[in-house]
Scaffold this active site. Sequence first.
Site, PDB file in Angstrom:
ATOM      1  N   GLU A 101       0.843  -1.192   0.000  1.00  0.00           N
ATOM      2  CA  GLU A 101       0.000   0.000   0.000  1.00  0.00           C
ATOM      3  C   GLU A 101       0.882   1.248   0.000  1.00  0.00           C
ATOM      4  O   GLU A 101       1.342   1.675   1.065  1.00  0.00           O
ATOM      5  CB  GLU A 101      -0.898   0.023   1.247  1.00  0.00           C
ATOM      6  CG  GLU A 101      -1.828  -1.158   1.352  1.00  0.00           C
ATOM      7  CD  GLU A 101      -3.076  -0.837   2.161  1.00  0.00           C
ATOM      8  OE1 GLU A 101      -4.162  -1.102   1.646  1.00  0.00           O
ATOM      9  OE2 GLU A 101      -2.958  -0.297   3.270  1.00  0.00           O
TER      10      GLU A 101
ATOM     11  N   GLY B 218      -6.375   6.713   0.133  1.00  0.00           N
ATOM     12  CA  GLY B 218      -7.419   7.703   0.388  1.00  0.00           C
ATOM     13  C   GLY B 218      -7.227   9.008  -0.355  1.00  0.00           C
ATOM     14  O   GLY B 218      -7.900  10.006  -0.070  1.00  0.00           O
TER      15      GLY B 218
HETATM   16  P1  13P Z   1      -8.293   3.494   0.146  1.00  0.00           P
HETATM   17  O1  13P Z   1      -8.812   2.354  -0.702  1.00  0.00           O
HETATM   18  O2  13P Z   1      -9.387   4.290   0.798  1.00  0.00           O
HETATM   19  O3  13P Z   1      -7.291   4.331  -0.570  1.00  0.00           O
HETATM   20  O4  13P Z   1      -7.516   2.793   1.381  1.00  0.00           O
HETATM   21  C1  13P Z   1      -6.598   1.806   1.133  1.00  0.00           C
HETATM   22  C2  13P Z   1      -6.201   1.205   2.423  1.00  0.00           C
HETATM   23  O5  13P Z   1      -5.544   1.825   3.236  1.00  0.00           O
HETATM   24  C3  13P Z   1      -6.648  -0.163   2.710  1.00  0.00           C
HETATM   25  O6  13P Z   1      -6.000  -0.684   3.823  1.00  0.00           O
END
Ligand code: 13P
Length: 251
Positions: A167, A173
């Site tokens: 990630e 986000g």
């Molecule tokens: P988003 O999909 O909201 O960008 O978040 C990703 C996340 O941190 C999943 O653990």
Amino acid sequence: MRKKIVAGNWKMNTTLQEGVALAEGLKAALEGKQVNCDVVVCTPFISVASVVKAVEGSVIGVGAEDCSAHTSGAYTGEVAANMVASTGAKYVILGHSERRQYHGENNEILVEKLNQALANGLTPIFCVGEVKEERENGTFKAVIEGQMEAMYTLSAEDFAKCVVAYEPVWAIGTGLTATSEQAQEVHAFIRASIAAKYNAEVADNTSILYGGSCKGSNAPELFAQPDIDGGLIGGAALKVDTFMPIIEAWK
Ligand code: 13P
């Protein structure tokens, strides 16, 4: 063959009632459908036990978003891995960047958490990923390798029970997704690193998920990459209508 997985991370969203309704909605949406991946929802602690009940008889697996580094005792507010497991949950997210950033989680703590999770039969979904500055200054692979060191304390047998999630923090986000090329490059790097640490078989069998603004529109391209085995989904996991297309991206 490694598993394909689409996992939701609800983060600090949903009351108990909202969480149960979301889980029931997802169960209903999946009923009678051919599902070509494992589906997991990781929920706030308060909802885990009720969501396990709500999805009974479905393909949905349930997890927590964290667990304590300790076994039991005087740790007010903490939730132990055996408590998570006692609900029937099977997964636990560990080392999410928000835990690293806001709760000071480092490799030393995460090694303890990994051991707690594994000792209690939970599948850790272990998160790694660089911040924007590390992407820009080119140190991201070294950063990710450093985060993987916590997992590399595990025996090959225990490592094989874990899922890895890449990630990139700058994509979480923010609506900024890593391109499928950027994601694939890191996934291949992680897999090569696992092969070097253990062996090619362990590396081949490890599911590596992508997370960071993954949604129905970009999931097919991301999942088409050879080393991307699914997604860890934040915002888009909070509604059945936005989560389902990501699951359905696995044709
Ligand atoms: P988003 O999909 O909201 O960008 O978040 C990703 C996340 O941190 C999943 O653990």
